[in-house]
Design an enzyme around this catalytic site. Sequence first.
Site, PDB file in Angstrom:
ATOM      1  N   HIS A  53      63.867  29.945  46.294  1.00  0.00           N
ATOM      2  CA  HIS A  53      62.803  29.002  46.687  1.00  0.00           C
ATOM      3  C   HIS A  53      63.337  27.566  46.670  1.00  0.00           C
ATOM      4  O   HIS A  53      63.127  26.804  47.622  1.00  0.00           O
ATOM      5  CB  HIS A  53      61.619  29.164  45.721  1.00  0.00           C
ATOM      6  CG  HIS A  53      60.540  28.147  45.887  1.00  0.00           C
ATOM      7  ND1 HIS A  53      59.387  28.399  46.592  1.00  0.00           N
ATOM      8  CD2 HIS A  53      60.431  26.874  45.441  1.00  0.00           C
ATOM      9  CE1 HIS A  53      58.623  27.315  46.580  1.00  0.00           C
ATOM     10  NE2 HIS A  53      59.229  26.375  45.885  1.00  0.00           N
ATOM     11  N   GLU A  54      64.052  27.214  45.623  1.00  0.00           N
ATOM     12  CA  GLU A  54      64.571  25.839  45.518  1.00  0.00           C
ATOM     13  C   GLU A  54      65.664  25.572  46.555  1.00  0.00           C
ATOM     14  O   GLU A  54      65.719  24.486  47.140  1.00  0.00           O
ATOM     15  CB  GLU A  54      65.099  25.585  44.096  1.00  0.00           C
ATOM     16  CG  GLU A  54      64.013  25.605  43.019  1.00  0.00           C
ATOM     17  CD  GLU A  54      62.847  24.693  43.337  1.00  0.00           C
ATOM     18  OE1 GLU A  54      63.068  23.580  43.858  1.00  0.00           O
ATOM     19  OE2 GLU A  54      61.696  25.092  43.081  1.00  0.00           O
ATOM     20  N   GLU A  60      55.806  24.048  50.574  1.00  0.00           N
ATOM     21  CA  GLU A  60      55.868  25.118  49.578  1.00  0.00           C
ATOM     22  C   GLU A  60      55.852  26.497  50.241  1.00  0.00           C
ATOM     23  O   GLU A  60      56.599  27.396  49.850  1.00  0.00           O
ATOM     24  CB  GLU A  60      54.687  24.997  48.599  1.00  0.00           C
ATOM     25  CG  GLU A  60      54.854  23.897  47.567  1.00  0.00           C
ATOM     26  CD  GLU A  60      56.133  24.097  46.764  1.00  0.00           C
ATOM     27  OE1 GLU A  60      56.397  25.215  46.311  1.00  0.00           O
ATOM     28  OE2 GLU A  60      56.882  23.126  46.629  1.00  0.00           O
ATOM     29  N   HIS A 107      64.085  24.695  49.840  1.00  0.00           N
ATOM     30  CA  HIS A 107      63.661  23.286  49.960  1.00  0.00           C
ATOM     31  C   HIS A 107      64.831  22.424  50.457  1.00  0.00           C
ATOM     32  O   HIS A 107      64.659  21.549  51.301  1.00  0.00           O
ATOM     33  CB  HIS A 107      63.211  22.734  48.599  1.00  0.00           C
ATOM     34  CG  HIS A 107      61.794  23.081  48.228  1.00  0.00           C
ATOM     35  ND1 HIS A 107      60.732  22.893  49.075  1.00  0.00           N
ATOM     36  CD2 HIS A 107      61.268  23.562  47.064  1.00  0.00           C
ATOM     37  CE1 HIS A 107      59.606  23.266  48.459  1.00  0.00           C
ATOM     38  NE2 HIS A 107      59.906  23.678  47.243  1.00  0.00           N
TER      39      HIS A 107
HETATM   40 ZN    ZN Z   1      58.737  24.339  45.720  1.00  0.00          ZN
END
Ligand code: ZN
Length: 279
Positions: free
Chosen positions: A153-154, A211, A157
């Site tokens: 997830h990071e 997100e 980003h």
């Molecule tokens: Zn996030």
Amino acid sequence: MARQQLPAAALVARRVVALGAVILAAACATVETTESGVVGVDRRQTMSALVSEEDINRGAQEAYAQVLAEARAKGVLNRDPAQTARVRTISQRLIAQTPVFRPDAQKWAWEVNVIDVKEINAWCMPGGKIAVYTGMIERLQLTDSELAAVIGHEIAHALREHGRERASRAVTQGLVLGVLGAATGVGQGGVDLAQLALEVTTNLPNSRGQEVEADRIGVELAARAGYDPRAAVTLWQKMDQAASGGPPAFLSTHPASEARQRDVAAYAEKVMPLYHARR
Ligand SMILES: [Zn+2]
């Protein structure tokens, strides 16, 4: 006399502000930072030319070095060699899959470090500078696949340059001091790039849309790396439970809502064939 001059001065001031707005607006471009992948993330992003990828990455590199130096000075950097190796192995497997979304990511100067603090947190600065806090691993008792979900997830980003996107918005809205007077770019405008990179990584929250993108790309990276993408669902359930005892900082920027858990579950199913192909 004074009464006649004031409106003129106000008019000039207004023109200057308008000119500034025109310059800032003209300096924006829509870009596609990543390929859309199986999960189909294809939103076009608006980036200010005043915040170049190079600038924000340089700032991130500096900010990351500062974070590591502070952690080292406190004796909390990579304290447990086995844990550090575990986090690095999982991260490297995910990083190996990033060219699916953007080929240039394999040339990034990726770094992965573990900081021994109780806080439930993890982040990836622009350009691939990753930190995982031991509070995240130990308090949530993360499995390898759950850890892959949060790191994936990071990483997502960073691939989507969400930090630069937020910095662009801040600059365009004139929230970053020193930029209006220097339309040449934040790199030359007296802006502290390291502070900007740190700010967009750890303080300025991602939008809900960002997100969702990170969740979806994250499950695809995990599946392609051979980690069960459904672990993203249990990860967010654990986050949700942790939030009941007072929300950790991570959750203020990553609300573990039911909508999020549903979306992650649906996209995890979508990428299951990629996971099976790896087994
Ligand atoms: Zn996030």
